[in-house]
Scaffold this motif. Structure first.
Motif, short mmCIF file in Angstrom:
data_model
loop_
_atom_site.label_atom_id
_atom_site.label_comp_id
_atom_site.label_asym_id
_atom_site.label_seq_id
_atom_site.Cartn_x
_atom_site.Cartn_y
_atom_site.Cartn_z
N TYR A 35 -17.08 -23.79 -17.91
CA TYR A 35 -18.35 -24.47 -18.13
C TYR A 35 -19.38 -24.03 -17.08
CZ TYR A 35 -21.82 -28.05 -18.97
OH TYR A 35 -23.00 -28.69 -19.25
N LEU A 36 -18.96 -23.95 -15.83
CA LEU A 36 -19.87 -23.55 -14.76
C LEU A 36 -20.39 -22.13 -14.96
CD1 LEU A 36 -18.05 -24.98 -11.61
CD2 LEU A 36 -20.16 -25.82 -12.66
N THR A 37 -19.52 -21.21 -15.36
CA THR A 37 -19.96 -19.83 -15.54
C THR A 37 -20.91 -19.70 -16.73
OG1 THR A 37 -17.91 -19.32 -16.75
CG2 THR A 37 -17.97 -18.78 -14.40
N PHE A 44 -24.26 -30.51 -13.61
CA PHE A 44 -22.87 -30.51 -13.15
C PHE A 44 -22.62 -29.36 -12.17
CE2 PHE A 44 -18.49 -28.84 -13.78
CZ PHE A 44 -17.82 -29.86 -13.11
N ALA A 45 -23.18 -28.19 -12.42
CA ALA A 45 -23.02 -27.06 -11.52
C ALA A 45 -23.65 -27.36 -10.16
CB ALA A 45 -23.64 -25.80 -12.12
N ARG A 46 -24.84 -27.92 -10.16
CA ARG A 46 -25.51 -28.25 -8.90
C ARG A 46 -24.71 -29.32 -8.14
NH1 ARG A 46 -30.00 -27.37 -12.33
NH2 ARG A 46 -30.18 -29.58 -12.82
N PHE A 47 -24.19 -30.31 -8.87
CA PHE A 47 -23.36 -31.34 -8.26
C PHE A 47 -22.11 -30.73 -7.63
CE2 PHE A 47 -19.60 -34.05 -9.01
CZ PHE A 47 -19.88 -35.08 -8.13
N THR A 48 -21.42 -29.89 -8.38
CA THR A 48 -20.17 -29.30 -7.89
C THR A 48 -20.40 -28.43 -6.66
OG1 THR A 48 -19.20 -29.38 -10.10
CG2 THR A 48 -18.20 -27.84 -8.54
N CYS A 62 -11.75 -21.92 6.37
CA CYS A 62 -11.31 -20.77 7.18
C CYS A 62 -9.81 -20.86 7.47
CB CYS A 62 -12.11 -20.70 8.47
SG CYS A 62 -11.98 -19.13 9.30
N SER A 63 -9.31 -22.08 7.70
CA SER A 63 -7.87 -22.21 7.97
C SER A 63 -7.05 -21.98 6.70
CB SER A 63 -7.55 -23.57 8.59
OG SER A 63 -7.71 -24.60 7.66
N PHE A 64 -7.60 -22.33 5.54
CA PHE A 64 -6.89 -22.09 4.28
C PHE A 64 -6.85 -20.61 3.92
CE2 PHE A 64 -8.02 -26.47 2.26
CZ PHE A 64 -7.02 -27.07 2.98
N PHE A 65 -7.99 -19.94 4.03
CA PHE A 65 -8.14 -18.59 3.49
C PHE A 65 -8.32 -17.49 4.54
CE2 PHE A 65 -10.00 -21.63 0.42
CZ PHE A 65 -9.01 -21.56 -0.54
N GLY A 66 -8.54 -17.88 5.79
CA GLY A 66 -8.73 -16.88 6.84
C GLY A 66 -10.14 -16.31 6.88
N ASN A 67 -11.01 -16.79 6.02
CA ASN A 67 -12.41 -16.33 6.00
C ASN A 67 -13.27 -17.37 5.31
OD1 ASN A 67 -12.36 -15.91 3.10
ND2 ASN A 67 -11.16 -14.06 3.50
N LEU A 68 -14.56 -17.07 5.23
CA LEU A 68 -15.50 -17.99 4.59
C LEU A 68 -16.12 -17.37 3.34
CD1 LEU A 68 -17.27 -19.43 7.76
CD2 LEU A 68 -15.52 -20.52 6.36
N ASN A 69 -15.39 -16.47 2.69
CA ASN A 69 -15.93 -15.78 1.52
C ASN A 69 -16.28 -16.73 0.38
OD1 ASN A 69 -15.61 -13.45 2.95
ND2 ASN A 69 -13.76 -12.78 1.86
N GLN A 70 -15.42 -17.72 0.13
CA GLN A 70 -15.72 -18.67 -0.95
C GLN A 70 -16.99 -19.45 -0.64
OE1 GLN A 70 -11.67 -19.67 -3.29
NE2 GLN A 70 -12.33 -21.23 -1.89
N ARG A 71 -17.13 -19.88 0.62
CA ARG A 71 -18.31 -20.65 1.03
C ARG A 71 -19.58 -19.82 0.86
NH1 ARG A 71 -17.81 -24.94 3.24
NH2 ARG A 71 -19.47 -26.14 4.13
N GLY A 83 -7.66 -20.46 -7.29
CA GLY A 83 -6.99 -21.68 -7.71
C GLY A 83 -7.54 -22.90 -6.98
N PHE A 84 -7.86 -22.73 -5.71
CA PHE A 84 -8.41 -23.83 -4.92
C PHE A 84 -9.73 -24.31 -5.52
CE2 PHE A 84 -11.02 -25.53 -1.46
CZ PHE A 84 -10.17 -26.51 -0.96
N PHE A 85 -10.62 -23.36 -5.83
CA PHE A 85 -11.92 -23.75 -6.39
C PHE A 85 -11.75 -24.34 -7.79
CE2 PHE A 85 -16.05 -23.02 -8.46
CZ PHE A 85 -16.86 -23.72 -7.57
N ALA A 86 -10.82 -23.80 -8.57
CA ALA A 86 -10.57 -24.34 -9.91
C ALA A 86 -10.09 -25.78 -9.83
CB ALA A 86 -9.56 -23.48 -10.65
N THR A 87 -9.22 -26.07 -8.88
CA THR A 87 -8.73 -27.44 -8.69
C THR A 87 -9.86 -28.35 -8.22
OG1 THR A 87 -6.53 -26.60 -8.17
CG2 THR A 87 -7.02 -28.85 -7.48
N PHE A 88 -10.68 -27.84 -7.31
CA PHE A 88 -11.84 -28.62 -6.85
C PHE A 88 -12.77 -28.93 -8.03
CE2 PHE A 88 -16.04 -29.35 -5.23
CZ PHE A 88 -15.81 -30.20 -4.16
N CYS A 89 -12.98 -27.95 -8.89
CA CYS A 89 -13.85 -28.15 -10.06
C CYS A 89 -13.28 -29.20 -11.01
CB CYS A 89 -14.06 -26.83 -10.80
SG CYS A 89 -15.15 -25.71 -9.91
N GLU A 90 -11.97 -29.22 -11.16
CA GLU A 90 -11.34 -30.23 -12.01
C GLU A 90 -11.59 -31.63 -11.45
OE1 GLU A 90 -9.74 -31.85 -15.20
OE2 GLU A 90 -9.95 -29.67 -15.03
#
Length: 178
Positions: A35-37, A44-48, A62-71, A83-90
């Motif tokens: 839905y977001l893509t 909903f996208a702005r909220f998420t 950073c502790s989860f992934f070793g970097n801030l690329n997702q951020r 998977g982390f972002f998909a779970t967060f989106c759910e």
């Protein structure tokens, strides 16, 4: 995630107070990342994206992934493929839909959670462990909240009970005397 739940638009800029019925029903039946893509400018996208940046602290990411690329991707309005972002989106989807439903039913919406040590009340709470109430003595004065598992909601005067973990009064340290 529930911060400003009482506000029709979560007190976020550029988030519609009342999402369209189409947006609600489209989101309800689809994977939230898809839905977001397809709808990157939706409320909903702005909220998420806002909630991701406020709930997932940079140090935690950073502790989860070793970097801030997702951020960095989220900051630029993108959606990470993890998977982390998909779970967060759910999780975000469930809160968004609950919020939409609550405001469809009433403009008077509040969230409540109980603090550790509060007396148990069957009106506002239910134990996450069924039968817990019967383990303690006959009156509820012996039963206290250990911690809140799921907050409660008051929607137009109707209570949706908070789910709590219970503990007997003896489970608390004695008050400190001065």
């Amino acid at each position: 995630m529930l911060e400003n739940f009482e506000s029709p638009n979560f007190s976020l800029p550029n988030v519609d107070e009342k999402p369209s019925r189409e947006e609600f029903f489209d989101l309800r039946s689809v994977d939230p990342v898809q839905y977001l893509t397809r709808n990157p400018r939706s409320s909903f996208a702005r909220f998420t994206l806002h909630k991701y940046l406020s709930v997932v602290h940079a140090k935690m990411e950073c502790s989860f992934f070793g970097n801030l690329n997702q951020r960095k991707l989220v900051n630029s309005g993108g959606f990470p493929d993890s998977g982390f972002f998909a779970t967060f989106c759910e999780m975000s989807k469930r809160i968004w839909l609950l919020h939409c439903l609550a405001f469809c039913l009433s403009e008077n919406v509040t969230v409540f959670q109980l603090k550790r040590g509060c007396r148990f009340s069957q009106v506002y709470m239910e134990s996450v462990k069924s039968g817990d109430e019967s383990l303690f003595s006959g009156d509820n004065s012996d039963i206290r909240v250990g911690f809140t598992v799921v907050p409660g909601f008051n929607i137009g005067g109707h209570v949706i009970q908070s789910q709590v973990y219970l503990t007997p009064v003896t489970g608390f340290p004695p008050p400190v005397s001065s």
